[in-house]
Design an enzyme around this catalytic site. Structure first.
Site, PDB file in Angstrom:
ATOM      1  N   ARG A  45      63.805  88.828 -72.238  1.00 28.17           N
ATOM      2  CA  ARG A  45      64.580  89.455 -73.304  1.00 28.17           C
ATOM      3  C   ARG A  45      64.645  88.521 -74.503  1.00 28.17           C
ATOM      4  O   ARG A  45      64.682  87.300 -74.373  1.00 28.17           O
ATOM      5  CB  ARG A  45      66.000  89.760 -72.827  1.00 28.17           C
ATOM      6  CG  ARG A  45      66.105  90.989 -71.935  1.00 28.17           C
ATOM      7  CD  ARG A  45      67.553  91.298 -71.579  1.00 28.17           C
ATOM      8  NE  ARG A  45      68.159  90.221 -70.845  1.00 28.17           N
ATOM      9  CZ  ARG A  45      68.942  89.292 -71.338  1.00 28.17           C
ATOM     10  NH1 ARG A  45      69.276  89.302 -72.627  1.00 28.17           N
ATOM     11  NH2 ARG A  45      69.434  88.340 -70.593  1.00 28.17           N
ATOM     12  N   TYR A  97      58.283  94.056 -72.494  1.00 24.68           N
ATOM     13  CA  TYR A  97      58.845  93.419 -71.292  1.00 24.68           C
ATOM     14  C   TYR A  97      60.284  93.822 -70.991  1.00 24.68           C
ATOM     15  O   TYR A  97      61.148  93.775 -71.858  1.00 24.68           O
ATOM     16  CB  TYR A  97      58.793  91.887 -71.429  1.00 24.68           C
ATOM     17  CG  TYR A  97      58.900  91.191 -70.080  1.00 24.68           C
ATOM     18  CD1 TYR A  97      57.760  90.879 -69.348  1.00 24.68           C
ATOM     19  CD2 TYR A  97      60.142  90.883 -69.526  1.00 24.68           C
ATOM     20  CE1 TYR A  97      57.848  90.273 -68.103  1.00 24.68           C
ATOM     21  CE2 TYR A  97      60.238  90.276 -68.277  1.00 24.68           C
ATOM     22  CZ  TYR A  97      59.085  89.976 -67.576  1.00 24.68           C
ATOM     23  OH  TYR A  97      59.183  89.380 -66.336  1.00 24.68           O
ATOM     24  N   GLY A 120      64.045  94.290 -70.227  1.00 24.52           N
ATOM     25  CA  GLY A 120      65.153  94.860 -70.981  1.00 24.52           C
ATOM     26  C   GLY A 120      64.832  95.160 -72.441  1.00 24.52           C
ATOM     27  O   GLY A 120      65.530  95.947 -73.083  1.00 24.52           O
ATOM     28  N   LYS A 179      69.301  97.793 -70.164  1.00 21.69           N
ATOM     29  CA  LYS A 179      70.297  97.059 -70.949  1.00 21.69           C
ATOM     30  C   LYS A 179      70.677  97.817 -72.229  1.00 21.69           C
ATOM     31  O   LYS A 179      71.827  97.827 -72.650  1.00 21.69           O
ATOM     32  CB  LYS A 179      69.781  95.653 -71.297  1.00 21.69           C
ATOM     33  CG  LYS A 179      69.462  94.826 -70.056  1.00 21.69           C
ATOM     34  CD  LYS A 179      70.690  94.635 -69.202  1.00 21.69           C
ATOM     35  CE  LYS A 179      70.388  94.335 -67.772  1.00 21.69           C
ATOM     36  NZ  LYS A 179      70.416  92.975 -67.322  1.00 21.69           N
ATOM     37  N   HIS A 223      77.836  94.719 -66.716  1.00 27.55           N
ATOM     38  CA  HIS A 223      76.708  93.982 -66.137  1.00 27.55           C
ATOM     39  C   HIS A 223      77.159  93.430 -64.784  1.00 27.55           C
ATOM     40  O   HIS A 223      77.427  92.245 -64.634  1.00 27.55           O
ATOM     41  CB  HIS A 223      76.320  92.853 -67.098  1.00 27.55           C
ATOM     42  CG  HIS A 223      75.021  92.175 -66.761  1.00 27.55           C
ATOM     43  ND1 HIS A 223      74.760  90.880 -67.156  1.00 27.55           N
ATOM     44  CD2 HIS A 223      73.913  92.610 -66.113  1.00 27.55           C
ATOM     45  CE1 HIS A 223      73.537  90.545 -66.742  1.00 27.55           C
ATOM     46  NE2 HIS A 223      73.012  91.569 -66.108  1.00 27.55           N
ATOM     47  N   SER A 272      72.687  86.833 -66.469  1.00 27.16           N
ATOM     48  CA  SER A 272      71.320  87.054 -66.022  1.00 27.16           C
ATOM     49  C   SER A 272      70.836  85.882 -65.163  1.00 27.16           C
ATOM     50  O   SER A 272      71.049  84.723 -65.509  1.00 27.16           O
ATOM     51  CB  SER A 272      70.409  87.206 -67.242  1.00 27.16           C
ATOM     52  OG  SER A 272      70.851  88.300 -68.008  1.00 27.16           O
ATOM     53  N   CYS A 298      71.866  84.811 -62.305  1.00 23.21           N
ATOM     54  CA  CYS A 298      72.936  84.006 -61.713  1.00 23.21           C
ATOM     55  C   CYS A 298      73.418  84.552 -60.372  1.00 23.21           C
ATOM     56  O   CYS A 298      74.460  84.133 -59.868  1.00 23.21           O
ATOM     57  CB  CYS A 298      74.106  83.872 -62.683  1.00 23.21           C
ATOM     58  SG  CYS A 298      73.714  82.851 -64.112  1.00 23.21           S
ATOM     59  N   GLY A 299      72.724  85.514 -59.782  1.00 24.26           N
ATOM     60  CA  GLY A 299      73.026  85.854 -58.392  1.00 24.26           C
ATOM     61  C   GLY A 299      73.514  87.260 -58.091  1.00 24.26           C
ATOM     62  O   GLY A 299      73.959  87.508 -56.976  1.00 24.26           O
ATOM     63  N   ASP A 303      72.788  95.392 -60.675  1.00 20.17           N
ATOM     64  CA  ASP A 303      72.737  94.826 -62.034  1.00 20.17           C
ATOM     65  C   ASP A 303      73.732  95.461 -63.001  1.00 20.17           C
ATOM     66  O   ASP A 303      74.274  94.769 -63.852  1.00 20.17           O
ATOM     67  CB  ASP A 303      71.321  94.991 -62.607  1.00 20.17           C
ATOM     68  CG  ASP A 303      71.085  94.146 -63.857  1.00 20.17           C
ATOM     69  OD1 ASP A 303      71.324  92.923 -63.784  1.00 20.17           O
ATOM     70  OD2 ASP A 303      70.688  94.700 -64.897  1.00 20.17           O
ATOM     71  N   ARG A 309      59.273  89.142 -62.161  1.00 18.40           N
ATOM     72  CA  ARG A 309      60.177  90.167 -61.609  1.00 18.40           C
ATOM     73  C   ARG A 309      59.428  91.157 -60.728  1.00 18.40           C
ATOM     74  O   ARG A 309      58.217  91.302 -60.830  1.00 18.40           O
ATOM     75  CB  ARG A 309      60.860  90.929 -62.749  1.00 18.40           C
ATOM     76  CG  ARG A 309      61.690  90.012 -63.669  1.00 18.40           C
ATOM     77  CD  ARG A 309      63.079  90.510 -63.869  1.00 18.40           C
ATOM     78  NE  ARG A 309      63.922  89.507 -64.529  1.00 18.40           N
ATOM     79  CZ  ARG A 309      65.238  89.470 -64.384  1.00 18.40           C
ATOM     80  NH1 ARG A 309      65.856  90.339 -63.626  1.00 18.40           N
ATOM     81  NH2 ARG A 309      65.948  88.550 -65.014  1.00 18.40           N
TER      82      ARG A 309
HETATM   83  P1  GTP Z   1      69.370  89.419 -63.449  1.00 17.79           P
HETATM   84  O1  GTP Z   1      68.462  90.417 -62.800  1.00 17.79           O
HETATM   85  O2  GTP Z   1      68.669  88.576 -64.461  1.00 17.79           O
HETATM   86  O3  GTP Z   1      70.589  90.038 -64.030  1.00 17.79           O
HETATM   87  O4  GTP Z   1      69.758  88.312 -62.317  1.00 17.79           O
HETATM   88  P2  GTP Z   1      70.783  88.321 -61.083  1.00 17.79           P
HETATM   89  O5  GTP Z   1      72.151  88.018 -61.560  1.00 17.79           O
HETATM   90  O6  GTP Z   1      70.600  89.541 -60.275  1.00 17.79           O
HETATM   91  O7  GTP Z   1      70.308  87.038 -60.248  1.00 17.79           O
HETATM   92  P3  GTP Z   1      69.520  86.967 -58.858  1.00 17.79           P
HETATM   93  O8  GTP Z   1      70.353  87.411 -57.702  1.00 17.79           O
HETATM   94  O9  GTP Z   1      68.194  87.596 -59.027  1.00 17.79           O
HETATM   95  O10 GTP Z   1      69.338  85.397 -58.718  1.00 17.79           O
HETATM   96  C1  GTP Z   1      68.698  84.620 -59.725  1.00 17.79           C
HETATM   97  C2  GTP Z   1      68.258  83.295 -59.162  1.00 17.79           C
HETATM   98  O11 GTP Z   1      69.391  82.595 -58.638  1.00 17.79           O
HETATM   99  C3  GTP Z   1      67.281  83.429 -58.008  1.00 17.79           C
HETATM  100  O12 GTP Z   1      66.300  82.420 -58.115  1.00 17.79           O
HETATM  101  C4  GTP Z   1      68.131  83.231 -56.792  1.00 17.79           C
HETATM  102  O13 GTP Z   1      67.386  82.701 -55.714  1.00 17.79           O
HETATM  103  C5  GTP Z   1      69.208  82.253 -57.281  1.00 17.79           C
HETATM  104  N1  GTP Z   1      70.486  82.448 -56.553  1.00 17.79           N
HETATM  105  C6  GTP Z   1      71.111  83.616 -56.285  1.00 17.79           C
HETATM  106  N2  GTP Z   1      72.221  83.443 -55.540  1.00 17.79           N
HETATM  107  C7  GTP Z   1      72.323  82.107 -55.323  1.00 17.79           C
HETATM  108  C8  GTP Z   1      73.260  81.278 -54.610  1.00 17.79           C
HETATM  109  O14 GTP Z   1      74.239  81.740 -54.006  1.00 17.79           O
HETATM  110  N3  GTP Z   1      73.026  79.927 -54.637  1.00 17.79           N
HETATM  111  C9  GTP Z   1      71.951  79.387 -55.288  1.00 17.79           C
HETATM  112  N4  GTP Z   1      71.802  78.066 -55.269  1.00 17.79           N
HETATM  113  N5  GTP Z   1      71.042  80.138 -55.963  1.00 17.79           N
HETATM  114  C10 GTP Z   1      71.227  81.464 -55.976  1.00 17.79           C
HETATM  115  C1  SPV Z   2      68.869  90.498 -67.237  1.00 16.39           C
HETATM  116  O1  SPV Z   2      68.308  89.734 -68.036  1.00 16.39           O
HETATM  117  O2  SPV Z   2      70.124  90.483 -67.040  1.00 16.39           O
HETATM  118  C2  SPV Z   2      68.058  91.447 -66.442  1.00 16.39           C
HETATM  119  C3  SPV Z   2      66.619  91.542 -66.735  1.00 16.39           C
HETATM  120  O3  SPV Z   2      68.596  92.135 -65.593  1.00 16.39           O
HETATM  121  S1  SPV Z   2      66.246  92.584 -68.074  1.00 16.39           S
HETATM  122  O4  SPV Z   2      66.123  93.946 -67.580  1.00 16.39           O
HETATM  123  O5  SPV Z   2      64.998  92.129 -68.658  1.00 16.39           O
HETATM  124  O6  SPV Z   2      67.332  92.540 -69.035  1.00 16.39           O
HETATM  125 MN    MN Z   3      70.815  91.640 -65.419  1.00 15.68          MN
END
Ligand code: GTP
Ligand code: SPV
Ligand code: MN
Length: 607
Positions: free
Chosen positions: A71, A211, A213, A220, A240, A262, A264-265, A287, A379
Site C-alpha cells: 500500500r 497491488y 489494498g 481497505k 480494521h 497491518s 501485526c497479527g 482483517d 501475500r
Molecule cells: P495485515 O493482513 O497486514 O492486516 O496483517 P495481520 O495483522 O493479519 O498480521 P498477520 O497475522 O498476518 O501477521 C503478520 C506477521 O506477524 C507474520 O509474519 C506473523 O508470523 C507475525 N505474527 C503474528 N502473530 C504473532 C505473534 O503472536 N508473535 C510473533 N512474534 N509474531 C507474530
Molecule cells: C493491510 O495492509 O492492512 C492489509 C493488506 O490487510 S492490504 O489489503 O494491501 O491493505
Molecule cells: Mn489489514
C-alpha cells in the site's frame, strides 16, 4: 448485451469507457468458468505461473513489478469538501481538483486493454449492513482476486436490481498499450499512483498500482475508508479488526475483536490453535469487521469479506497451521518464492530454505544470497470457506456479539503483555493511543514507532478525532448499553539481544483465557474463573499467576518483564500522547483529554 437494466450503472460504465477507452468491456459473472479462463489468460501473458498440480493444485504465483509491492499511504487521499473533515492524519485534496487530475490520468488509460465490470457485495447476503460496489478495472489480476475476496458477479448484480445504490470503484493500472506493443507481466505506473476516495459521493478512484489494498477496492478503500464514513453517518462502525470465537473448557463461548495494525497479527489471532488443553478457537474474520449495536445493547460484528489476503512470511506449520491448510489449493500467491518442483516458499515456512529457488523478482536464489527470497509483504489470496477453522456463524447476516475488544501493536518496550481498560471511555483512550513499529505492509521505513489509533491510521475516511467521538458516543446510542470490555495487548515486547519475550501465536490463548475470565466467562472445566487482576496506573493487570504458564518454558523473570509497568517509560508515553493529541486541536474530544490527564495524574501518584 450488458446483463443488467440498472440505468445508473449502465450509464456510468458507458461514461468511464468513453473516458478510459478500453478496447472492450467485459461484465463479470463470477462463475468458476470465468475464473479459470482469466487465470489461464494471466498465465498466457506471463503474470501468473501455474503451480504444480500435485503440490499446489489450482494455484498460481504472481510476481509484481518490484516498484509495486505494498500500500502507498503517501499517495492515498480523502477528498471531502472540507479539509478539516479529512483531519490531520489523512492526505487531502479538494474533490474538484482531484477529479480534474484523475480525469486527465484516466483519459485513454485503458487503451489496448479490456475493462472488466466487477459487481460485488461486502457482508453476507441479506445482512442489514450489506453494501454493493462495482469495480471497473483494466487488471485481470484484480478481477480474479476480487472474485475470491468478495461475493462477486451475477448474484450481487441481480441483488442491486435496477436502482440499488452502489459504491463506484474505478481502477486502472495506468499503462495503456499502444497498438501492437507487447505487454509486461505486471503493468503499473508507479510514478503516478493515486488512491483517491470521495466519501461524500461514495466514489473511489485508484490509478497506477495493481497491488493489494491499492487495487482490490472492496477491501481497505470501500470496507474501511468509505464504510467508516457511512458508519459515522448511520451509527455503526467499520473497523480494521480480526474476529475470533473462543470456547473455554467449561463450554462458554465468547467472540473477541482485535485491532492490530497491518502485519501485526490479526490473521494469526483469527486462526489461533490454542496450546491450552480444552480451549477452542474459530475464525469469523481476519482483517475487517463491521459492527453495530443490537437491540440488547451489545455490539455485533460481521466479516464483510469472503477471502483472506494474508501475509505469507512467518506463516508455518508451527505458527499458523490453519492458514497453511487453507492455502493447499485454489490459492493465488503474490511475491513469494518459487521452488524447483513448482511450489511456493517464503521466509519462515521451513526452518531451512530449499537449496535453490526463484525469488520474488524472478531471479535464481540460494541460501546466503543477499535479500529475502519472498518479499516481506508477499501475500496469499484464498477463499475463507477453505479455512478449516471457520466458525459456521461467520456467515450470519446479523453478526456475532462481541465480549472483548483487543488493541495491539508491535511495541519492543513499555507496553506490557496485557492490560484492561477501567471503563469504555478509558478503552477508547487506549484505542486512540495505539502505536506500533511499522511493517512492510506499507511502502516506507520498517520498524519505526508511530501512533496508529485503532489500527486505523491509514484507513479512517474522516477526521480521526471525530472518529474517536463516534466511538465515545456508543453508550448513549443504546437504551441499555452492554459494550465489550477493552484490552491492550503486546505480543512483541523484547528482552536483551532483541529477542521476543513472549512465544506468541498459539500461546496467545493464555492471554485470551485471562481476557475471557475478565469478561465473565467460566474458564475451567469445573466452571471456575481465573481472572485475578491488580490495579495499576495504566489499567487492570493480571495478578501474579493469573496468566496460566503451565507447560510453557518461560522463565519467571521474562514473565515479570512482560508484565512490568515502568512509570518513567509511561511518563514519556504521556508526553508523546500529548503531542499526538495536539495535532487534532479543538476537535479532540474533551473526554480523551481528560483520560490523558487522569493517566498523568495516576502516574504522578505512583511516584
Ligand atoms: P495485515 O493482513 O497486514 O492486516 O496483517 P495481520 O495483522 O493479519 O498480521 P498477520 O497475522 O498476518 O501477521 C503478520 C506477521 O506477524 C507474520 O509474519 C506473523 O508470523 C507475525 N505474527 C503474528 N502473530 C504473532 C505473534 O503472536 N508473535 C510473533 N512474534 N509474531 C507474530
Ligand atoms: C493491510 O495492509 O492492512 C492489509 C493488506 O490487510 S492490504 O489489503 O494491501 O491493505
Ligand atoms: Mn489489514
Amino acid at each position: 448485451m450488458p446483463p443488467t437494466e440498472h440505468k445508473a450503472l449502465l450509464h456510468w460504465v458507458e461514461e468511464v469507457a468513453r473516458l478510459a477507452q478500453p478496447d472492450r468491456v467485459h461484465w463479470c459473472d463470477g462463475s468458476e468458468a470465468e475464473q479459470a479462463r482469466l487465470c489461464q489468460e494471466l498465465v498466457d501473458r506471463g503474470t501468473f505461473t501455474a503451480l504444480s498440480a500435485d503440490r499446489r493444485p489450482g494455484s498460481f504465483l504472481a510476481r509484481s513489478d518490484p516498484r509495486d509491492v505494498a500500500r502507498l499511504e503517501g499517495r492515498t487521499f480523502i477528498c471531502c469538501e472540507e479539509e478539516a473533515d479529512a483531519g490531520p492524519t489523512n492526505n487531502w485534496l479538494a474533490p474538484a481538483e482531484m477529479r480534474e487530475r484523475l480525469v486527465r490520468l484516466f483519459a485513454g488509460s485503458m487503451r489496448g486493454r479490456t475493462m472488466y465490470v466487477v459487481p460485488f457485495a461486502m457482508a453476507p447476503a441479506g445482512s442489514p449492513l450489506e453494501t454493493w460496489g462495482v469495480e471497473l478495472t483494466d487488471s485481470p489480476y484484480v478481477v480474479v482476486n476480487m472474485a475470491i475476496m468478495t461475493r462477486m458477479g451475477k448474484a450481487p448484480l441481480a441483488a442491486m436490481g435496477t436502482d440499488g445504490d452502489f459504491v463506484r470503484c474505478l481502477h486502472s493500472v495506468g499503462a495503456p498499450l499502444p497498438e501492437g506493443a507487447a505487454d509486461v507481466p505486471w503493468p503499473c505506473n508507479p510514478g503516478n499512483v493515486y488512491v483517491a476516495h470521495f466519501p461524500e459521493s461514495r466514489e473511489i478512484w485508484s490509478y497506477g498500482s495493481g497491488y493489494g489494498g491499492n487495487a482490490l477496492l472492496g477491501k481497505k478503500c470501500l470496507a474501511l475508508r468509505v464504510a467508516s464514513v457511512i458508519g459515522r453517518d448511520e451509527g455503526w462502525l467499520a473497523e480494521h479488526m480480526t474476529v475470533v470465537k473462543v470456547t473455554s473448557p467449561a463450554g462458554d463461548v465468547q467472540y473477541m475483536a482485535g485491532a492490530f495494525p497491518s502485519a501485526c497479527g490479526k490473521t494469526n489471532l483469527a486462526m489461533l490453535v490454542p496450546t491450552l488443553a480444552g480451549w477452542k478457537a474459530e475464525t469469523i474474520g481476519d482483517d475487517i469487521c463491521w459492527m453495530r449495536l443490537g437491540p440488547d445493547g451489545r455490539l455485533y460484528a460481521l466479516n464483510p469479506e469472503a477471502g483472506f489476503f494474508g501475509v505469507a512470511p512467518g506463516t508455518s506449520q508451527l505458527t499458523n497451521p490453519n492458514a497453511l491448510a487453507t492455502v493447499r489449493h485454489g490459492t493465488i500467491f503474490t511475491n513469494t518464492a518459487l521452488t524447483d518442483d513448482g511450489d511456493v516458499w517464503w521466509e519462515g515456512l521451513t526452518s531451512t530454505p530449499p537449496e535453490h529457488l526463484i525469488d520474488w523478482k524472478g531471479e535464481d536464489w540460494w541460501p546466503g544470497r543477499p535479500g529475502p527470497a519472498a518479499h516481506p509483504n508477499a501475500r496469499f489470496t484464498v477463499a475463507a470457506a477453505q479455512c478449516p477453522s471457520m466458525a459456521p456463524e461467520w456467515l450470519s447476516p446479523e453478526g456475532v456479539p462481541i465480549s472483548a475488544i483487543l488493541f495491539g501493536g508491535r511495541r519492543s518496550t513499555t507496553v506490557p503483555l496485557v492490560h484492561e481498560a477501567f471503563d469504555w471511555e478509558h478503552g477508547v483512550y487506549l484505542g486512540s493511543s495505539l502505536a506500533s513499529e511499522t511493517t512492510a505492509a506499507a511502502a516506507g521505513d520498517v520498524g519505526v514507532l508511530r501512533r496508529d489509533p485503532f489500527a486505523m491510521l491509514p484507513f479512517c475516511g474522516y477526521n480521526m478525532a471525530d472518529y474517536w467521538a463516534h466511538w465515545l458516543s456508543l453508550p448513549a446510542r443504546a437504551e441499555r448499553p452492554n459494550l465489550p470490555k477493552v484490552f491492550l495487548v503486546n505480543w512483541f515486547r523484547k528482552g536483551a539481544g532483541g529477542r521476543y519475550l513472549w512465544p506468541g501465536f498459539g500461546e496467545n490463548i493464555r492471554v485470551i483465557a485471562w481476557v475471557f475470565a475478565r469478561c465473565g466467562g467460566r474458564t475451567g472445566e469445573a466452571g471456575e474463573r481465573v481472572g485475578g487482576a491488580v490495579r495499576t496506573p495504566i489499567g487492570w493487570a493480571p495478578s501474579p499467576g493469573a496468566i496460566p504458564t503451565d507447560g510453557l518454558e518461560l522463565p519467571d523473570e521474562d514473565m515479570e518483564e512482560l508484565l512490568r509497568v515502568d512509570v518513567a517509560e509511561w511518563r514519556q508515553e504521556v508526553s508523546s500522547m500529548q503531542e499526538h493529541y495536539r495535532r487534532f486541536g479543538d476537535r479532540l474530544p474533551q473526554q480523551l483529554a481528560g483520560q490523558l490527564a487522569a493517566l498523568a495524574e495516576r502516574l504522578e501518584q505512583a511516584g
